[in-house]
Write an enzyme that holds these catalytic residues in place. Sequence first.
Site, mmCIF file in Angstrom:
data_model
loop_
_atom_site.group_PDB
_atom_site.id
_atom_site.type_symbol
_atom_site.label_atom_id
_atom_site.label_comp_id
_atom_site.label_asym_id
_atom_site.label_seq_id
_atom_site.Cartn_x
_atom_site.Cartn_y
_atom_site.Cartn_z
ATOM 1 N N ASP A 137 0.854 -1.208 0.206
ATOM 2 C CA ASP A 137 0.034 0.378 0.042
ATOM 3 C C ASP A 137 0.977 0.780 -0.189
ATOM 4 O O ASP A 137 2.116 1.896 0.282
ATOM 5 C CB ASP A 137 -0.966 -0.299 1.481
ATOM 6 C CG ASP A 137 -0.304 -0.253 2.365
ATOM 7 O OD1 ASP A 137 0.853 -0.545 2.748
ATOM 8 O OD2 ASP A 137 -0.253 1.287 3.025
ATOM 9 N N GLU A 193 0.119 -0.613 5.295
ATOM 10 C CA GLU A 193 1.432 0.144 6.553
ATOM 11 C C GLU A 193 0.627 1.195 6.821
ATOM 12 O O GLU A 193 1.771 1.598 7.989
ATOM 13 C CB GLU A 193 2.693 -0.795 6.430
ATOM 14 C CG GLU A 193 3.847 -0.476 7.336
ATOM 15 C CD GLU A 193 4.492 1.452 7.178
ATOM 16 O OE1 GLU A 193 4.259 1.385 7.855
ATOM 17 O OE2 GLU A 193 3.894 1.417 6.041
#
Length: 451
Positions: free
Chosen positions: A91, A153
């Site tokens: 991500d 994250e």
Amino acid sequence: MTLSETDLRAAIAREMPGVRADLEQLVRIPGIAFEGFDHTQVDRSAEAVAELLRGCGLDTQIVRRGGQPAVIGRKAAPAGAPTVLLYAHHDVQPAGDPALWTSDPFEPVERDGRLYGRGAADDKAGVMAHVAALRAFGDQLPVGVVVFVEGEEEYGSDSLDAILEEFREELRSDVIVIADSGNWDIGQPALTTSLRGLVNLFAEVKVLKSAVHSGMFGGPVPDALITLARLLTTLHDESGEVAVDGLVGREGASVDYPADRFQQEAGMLDGVELIGKGSITDRIWTKPSISVLGIDAPRTFEAANALQPSAKAKISVRLAPGDDPKSAYAAVRSHLEKHVPWGAQVEVTLESDGSPCVIDATGPAYEAARAAFRTAWDGTAPVDMGVGGSIPFIATFQDLFPQAAILVTGVEDPHAGAHGPDESLHLGEFERVCIAEALLLKNVAETLTSK
């Protein structure tokens, strides 16, 4: 037969065009886990990563436990060989205002030896460094591997603990490589051995039941923005040192970081002074810092001639190694409640927190890593450095896998611009990172394999 250093260098050189092409494909996927964004793009990103791992011969699954999808790929170790866990995240941060980018943030572009695009450095290049090392070995991988690629994250890893607990045995390993940090400089590799923790909180001041006319009531009545501004200034003393009692800090970071280099890398404007005391590395590695990330208030072009009844700030506190997020939050909350001026009401709420960490970077796995880095950078030894940023889940890995050696590496350099506009990856350094990871797996196998 184990591949030689010469073999691995040649294999990485052979694989780099495909690795770069796959990295560019990943950068084109805007996988943002933040609320308000299209999370089907995070799903696309996870599927793309899973396909890359399957192509390396790993048994691969996509897992989700309440948050965004993570990818786990596994390949069993040869008899007697250790297992290495390779971590990265797929991500990315939101791109922000596209006008601040020189080119489309989700269309990778090379300029002057750097690849620009959101996630090009943080952390899709981390994913591809793992893939490059696996491709270099092909079917001659000398260790077992578990590749764990997280999907949220940047948004706080809310579901990570649940995933780690459920898949604890599948993830158990002898060495953990976390490719989410950076190197000291271009041409100077590093191992990250400490990271600060984090407490993000909101402070809202209230002075009125509703907005009132600034001419009729201004003067005797404090407006909320002035009240909030005065409160925020109490967080630092005149020199810019953090002025909150109860936060941990120390001096003694051993790496020299020239102030002029730091100012240039930070992009400070001419005449702006540094704040705080002590060496630069002390100030960003081993001491706390407090920043104001945003304020809820009327925008200037739509502000009426009225005193605002309330104002809210988002405050970010970076914690020095050795501090505790819960006690740190209590200390900041107590400070704000004590120092709010003029009898205003203040409400302090916690958004998120994460623990700092210190890594004891001694032992055979660390020596294997240092040797790999030294070789990949043609004789330049890696620096053991701290990082001012936070990766709170490292403390979780330390708790769950206390026997594993944790190596925090990365692909970024001081000019990467992670989280900002024009994020970029130095392509020459990226190839060195890929060589270093392949050599690390080779060295770990030779060092830790039982005879």
